[in-house]
Scaffold this motif. Structure first.
Motif, PDB file in Angstrom:
ATOM      1  N   ILE A   1       0.854  -1.180   0.000  1.00  0.00           N
ATOM      2  CA  ILE A   1       0.000   0.000   0.000  1.00  0.00           C
ATOM      3  C   ILE A   1       0.893   1.233   0.000  1.00  0.00           C
ATOM      4  N   SER A   2       0.475   2.242  -0.747  1.00  0.00           N
ATOM      5  CA  SER A   2       1.222   3.490  -0.792  1.00  0.00           C
ATOM      6  C   SER A   2       0.233   4.626  -0.990  1.00  0.00           C
ATOM      7  N   ARG A   3       0.714   5.847  -0.875  1.00  0.00           N
ATOM      8  CA  ARG A   3      -0.164   6.990  -1.084  1.00  0.00           C
ATOM      9  C   ARG A   3       0.626   8.180  -1.583  1.00  0.00           C
ATOM     10  N   ASP A   4      -0.077   9.015  -2.320  1.00  0.00           N
ATOM     11  CA  ASP A   4       0.466  10.270  -2.805  1.00  0.00           C
ATOM     12  C   ASP A   4      -0.368  11.360  -2.149  1.00  0.00           C
ATOM     13  N   ASN A   5       0.166  11.980  -1.120  1.00  0.00           N
ATOM     14  CA  ASN A   5      -0.606  12.960  -0.366  1.00  0.00           C
ATOM     15  C   ASN A   5      -0.973  14.173  -1.220  1.00  0.00           C
ATOM     16  N   ALA A   6      -0.101  14.539  -2.123  1.00  0.00           N
ATOM     17  CA  ALA A   6      -0.378  15.698  -2.978  1.00  0.00           C
ATOM     18  C   ALA A   6      -1.551  15.441  -3.915  1.00  0.00           C
ATOM     19  N   MET A   7      -1.715  14.169  -4.294  1.00  0.00           N
ATOM     20  CA  MET A   7      -2.791  13.785  -5.211  1.00  0.00           C
ATOM     21  C   MET A   7      -4.003  13.222  -4.479  1.00  0.00           C
ATOM     22  N   ASN A   8      -3.942  13.142  -3.142  1.00  0.00           N
ATOM     23  CA  ASN A   8      -5.037  12.567  -2.339  1.00  0.00           C
ATOM     24  C   ASN A   8      -5.421  11.180  -2.841  1.00  0.00           C
ATOM     25  N   THR A   9      -4.417  10.387  -3.136  1.00  0.00           N
ATOM     26  CA  THR A   9      -4.641   9.082  -3.741  1.00  0.00           C
ATOM     27  C   THR A   9      -3.853   8.006  -3.010  1.00  0.00           C
ATOM     28  N   ALA A  10      -4.483   6.863  -2.834  1.00  0.00           N
ATOM     29  CA  ALA A  10      -3.818   5.689  -2.278  1.00  0.00           C
ATOM     30  C   ALA A  10      -3.795   4.599  -3.331  1.00  0.00           C
ATOM     31  N   TYR A  11      -2.813   3.736  -3.216  1.00  0.00           N
ATOM     32  CA  TYR A  11      -2.644   2.647  -4.172  1.00  0.00           C
ATOM     33  C   TYR A  11      -2.483   1.327  -3.426  1.00  0.00           C
ATOM     34  N   LEU A  12      -2.856   0.251  -4.100  1.00  0.00           N
ATOM     35  CA  LEU A  12      -2.578  -1.081  -3.578  1.00  0.00           C
ATOM     36  C   LEU A  12      -1.986  -1.892  -4.721  1.00  0.00           C
ATOM     37  N   GLN A  13      -0.684  -2.117  -4.632  1.00  0.00           N
ATOM     38  CA  GLN A  13      -0.003  -2.959  -5.607  1.00  0.00           C
ATOM     39  C   GLN A  13      -0.105  -4.400  -5.144  1.00  0.00           C
ATOM     40  N   MET A  14      -0.705  -5.229  -5.959  1.00  0.00           N
ATOM     41  CA  MET A  14      -0.939  -6.621  -5.599  1.00  0.00           C
ATOM     42  C   MET A  14      -0.154  -7.522  -6.533  1.00  0.00           C
ATOM     43  N   ASN A  15       0.816  -8.238  -5.997  1.00  0.00           N
ATOM     44  CA  ASN A  15       1.646  -9.162  -6.766  1.00  0.00           C
ATOM     45  C   ASN A  15       1.409 -10.594  -6.310  1.00  0.00           C
ATOM     46  N   ALA A  16       1.844 -11.534  -7.119  1.00  0.00           N
ATOM     47  CA  ALA A  16       1.722 -12.957  -6.780  1.00  0.00           C
ATOM     48  C   ALA A  16       0.298 -13.281  -6.343  1.00  0.00           C
ATOM     49  N   LEU A  17      -0.661 -12.816  -7.105  1.00  0.00           N
ATOM     50  CA  LEU A  17      -2.063 -12.981  -6.728  1.00  0.00           C
ATOM     51  C   LEU A  17      -2.473 -14.446  -6.710  1.00  0.00           C
ATOM     52  N   LYS A  18      -3.350 -14.765  -5.783  1.00  0.00           N
ATOM     53  CA  LYS A  18      -3.869 -16.117  -5.598  1.00  0.00           C
ATOM     54  C   LYS A  18      -5.379 -16.115  -5.789  1.00  0.00           C
ATOM     55  N   PRO A  19      -5.944 -17.255  -6.142  1.00  0.00           N
ATOM     56  CA  PRO A  19      -7.413 -17.304  -6.279  1.00  0.00           C
ATOM     57  C   PRO A  19      -8.139 -16.843  -5.024  1.00  0.00           C
ATOM     58  N   GLU A  20      -7.557 -17.075  -3.868  1.00  0.00           N
ATOM     59  CA  GLU A  20      -8.223 -16.657  -2.623  1.00  0.00           C
ATOM     60  C   GLU A  20      -8.190 -15.150  -2.405  1.00  0.00           C
TER      61      GLU A  20
END
Length: 119
Positions: A68-87
């Motif tokens: 999880i990360s965020r750009d305070n100047a852009m009022n935006t948060a991100y969720l980078q999801m790697n190695a995704l699983k069916p669950e």
């Protein structure tokens, strides 16, 4: 003031997706921003949190795979999801606690974005 989530989709197991959560409107400051998810017949669970100082926390099942990360100047948060699983398949919701431009303390939810991981 509202939150807009985007970036979900269909991906094969082992793949990656990046979710975005943008806060718009008259905003003074944003405290914590979080990502939750809810799979069918399951309760909504907290996946990741990030404070305004960029301190992060994750549920055990995603540690080492999600960031999880965020750009305070852009009022935006991100969720980078790697190695995704069916669950990991679920509707993902962003959540934020913030002060509006008129100094009202608000707790907001985004509309949810579907993440589907095929095996």
């Amino acid at each position: 003031v509202q939150l807009q989530a985007s970036g979900g989709g269909l991906v094969q197991a082992g793949g990656s997706l990046r979710l975005s959560c943008a806060a718009s409107g008259s905003i003074f400051s944003i405290n914590g921003m979080d990502w939750y998810r809810q799979a069918p017949d399951n309760q909504r669970e907290l996946v990741a949190t990030i404070t305004s100082a960029h301190s992060t926390n994750y549920t055990d099942s995603v540690k080492g795979r999600f960031t999880i990360s965020r750009d305070n100047a852009m009022n935006t948060a991100y969720l980078q999801m790697n190695a995704l699983k069916p669950e990991d398949t679920a509707v993902y919701y962003c959540h934020a606690k913030l002060w509006s431009g008129s100094l009202k303390y608000l707790e907001l939810w985004g509309q949810g974005t579907q993440v589907t991981v095929s095996s």
